[in-house]
Design an enzyme around this catalytic site. Structure first.
Site, PDB file in Angstrom:
ATOM      1  CG  ASN A   1      -2.146   0.890   1.014  1.00  0.00           C
ATOM      2  OD1 ASN A   1      -2.037   1.998   0.503  1.00  0.00           O
ATOM      3  ND2 ASN A   1      -3.320   0.426   1.428  1.00  0.00           N
ATOM      4  CG  ASP A   2       1.467   3.166   3.682  1.00  0.00           C
ATOM      5  OD1 ASP A   2       0.438   3.753   3.309  1.00  0.00           O
ATOM      6  OD2 ASP A   2       1.593   2.638   4.804  1.00  0.00           O
ATOM      7  CB  VAL A   3       5.998   0.442  -0.545  1.00  0.00           C
ATOM      8  CG1 VAL A   3       6.407   0.280   0.909  1.00  0.00           C
ATOM      9  CG2 VAL A   3       5.185  -0.761  -1.008  1.00  0.00           C
TER      10      VAL A   3
ATOM     11  CB  SER B   1       1.298   5.392   6.917  1.00  0.00           C
ATOM     12  OG  SER B   1       0.645   5.615   5.676  1.00  0.00           O
TER      13      SER B   1
END
Length: 462
Positions: A388-390, A429
């Site tokens: 997701n965040d990456v 996050s």
């Protein structure tokens, strides 16, 4: 006999270093672990012949049986998804062991001040410092374990947290100076360790999930340093060398992990991740568009170039074996498939690499961010599973985003993006992912293993 034991300690320490060196490459990592394990066994056996053991063999055997038994059973039963918390708690045990050694030595000095002359002033100072660092590593790692295991909230805050933390560590340092320069009382020693343990726990409490890999690596470095310092106190070459190597490696890894997130270590420790979330962030345009697993499989089958981006969701779904089965089918059809690994994908350094290696994925198909990031714009389909965040493009475009400046995989530059995801929630996050709303992105909802199984079935019908 003492000289022979010290020589064995030195040889095992060298073996530790060589084993760590071999762990730096996937093809030799397993043998490196074996080397380090053999060295530990040899060092333990040699300790039985040390003159200062003075016949305490029953206690040693009992400790080895209890510790080894618990570790053996835990290692055999632990799921791959639970590996991060197991590593966190075992790392904490190392720091706790170093602190316990220091506690024993400091109590002995308190009961017999003449022993301080035998240790020497430098050893006494190092013993106190090792006790402080080891205690912090122990309690901090326990909190990290509790968070990763879902037993505690990802981040916990209370008023004036940083000032209270500062007061606690300052008091602990002052007591440490008193212990190192005077004959301490039992109350002083007890208060010193209580404060050190409290600081470690409070240090880890505000760390959010996105920063957890960094803090685990930092506590690992602390454990190594504590062991090295207690090695000076005990005049044990094996502990000095092994602890120094672990401390140096952990420090370097912490720096690399923080760099991969574009985060200063001081910000990880003293600033809430996403502190800018109160700012007005870029409004998301468009909507999430779903697609059936069978249609996603067909799209993959007719692609010439595919990049797969795995994340923690793949680990939770235990989908790595199905992913590799699909990759083998695609490869047979002539599709060029690569895996893209972000440095902080998963819950610990190298988490995704371990999962893919377990499934049998060849090392040359697994590339890190720097090696593959320029290939996305020539890729037909990027499959994101559990990440997701990456892959969030706002890290490159929105200065008000908490992720801004964090190096991310350029999945948004692919011609088509498929995202396997259970639901529509945000990442670890808590930041909404703009990649999911792009026109060329399609969401494949469902359990990762089940979805990939359906994609495999559709590919086999072609």
């Amino acid at each position: 006999m003492s000289g022979i034991v010290e020589l064995v300690y030195f040889a095992t320490a060298v073996t530790f270093i060589l084993g760590l060196k071999r762990m730096s490459h996937p093809t030799t990592a397993r043998s490196g672990i074996h080397w380090a394990g053999v060295a530990m066994v040899v060092a333990t056996v040699a300790t039985f012949f040390h003159p200062e053991i003075d016949g305490r063999y029953i206690l040693m055997l009992l400790a080895i049986a209890i510790g080894g038994g618990v570790a053996w059973m835990g290692g055999r039963k632990v799921e791959m998804t639970d590996m991060p918390q197991m590593i966190a708690i075992y790392n904490g045990m190392g720091g706790g062991a170093a602190a316990a050694i220091a506690a024993v030595e400091l109590i002995r000095v308190a009961n017999d001040p003449a022993l301080a002359q035998g240790h020497g002033p430098m050893a006494l100072w190092l013993g106190v410092l090792g006790a402080l660092i080891g205690s912090v590593a122990f309690s901090g790692s326990v909190v990290a374990w509790a968070k990763l295991d879902g037993r505690m909230k990802k981040a916990m805050y209370f008023p004036n947290q940083q000032w209270i933390n500062l007061a606690v560590i300052v008091l602990a340092v002052i007591l440490g100076v008193v212990i190192a320069t005077t004959t301490p009382s039992g109350v002083t020693l007890l208060l010193f360790f209580v404060l050190a343990l409290a600081f470690g726990a409070m240090m880890a409490l505000p760390i959010g999930g996105a920063d957890m890999p960094v803090i685990i690596s930092l506590f690992n470095a602390f454990t190594g340093l504590a062991v090295a310092m207690e090695g000076f106190v005990l005049d044990n070459a094996a502990m000095i060398i092994a602890g120094t190597v672990v401390g140096a490696a952990g420090t370097l890894l912490t720096q690399l992990m923080a760099k991969a997130m574009n985060r200063k270590i001081s910000n990880v420790l003293f600033k809430q991740f996403g502190g800018s979330q109160g700012k007005e962030q870029t409004e998301i345009e468009g909507s999430m568009k779903g697609v059936d697993p069978s249609d996603a499989g067909i799209q993959m089958a007719y692609a010439d170039r595919v990049i797969i981006v795995p994340g923690y969701g793949m680990a939770v779904a235990q989908a790595q074996h199905k992913i590799w089965e699909m990759v083998e089918l695609l490869t047979e059809r002539g599709t060029d498939v690569k895996f893209a690994i972000h440095p902080v994908a998963g819950r610990m350094p190298g988490h995704m690499n371990v999962l893919l290696a377990e499934a049998g994925v060849p090392y040359d198909m697994i590339l890190d961010l720097e090696e593959i990031n320029n290939d996305f714009d020539t890729t037909d389909v990027t499959l994101v599973i559990g990440a997701n965040d990456v892959v969030n493009p706002v890290a490159k475009s929105d200065p008000d985003s908490p992720l801004y400046g964090m190096p991310v995989l350029n999945a948004d530059q692919s011609k088509n993006v498929l995202v396997i995801k259970r639901g529509q929630g945000a990442g670890f996050s808590g930041v909404e992912n703009h990649l999911f709303y792009l026109d060329h992105t399609r969401m494949v909802y469902g359990d990762g293993q089940k979805v990939v199984g359906e994609m495999i079935a559709s590919i086999k019908t072609l």
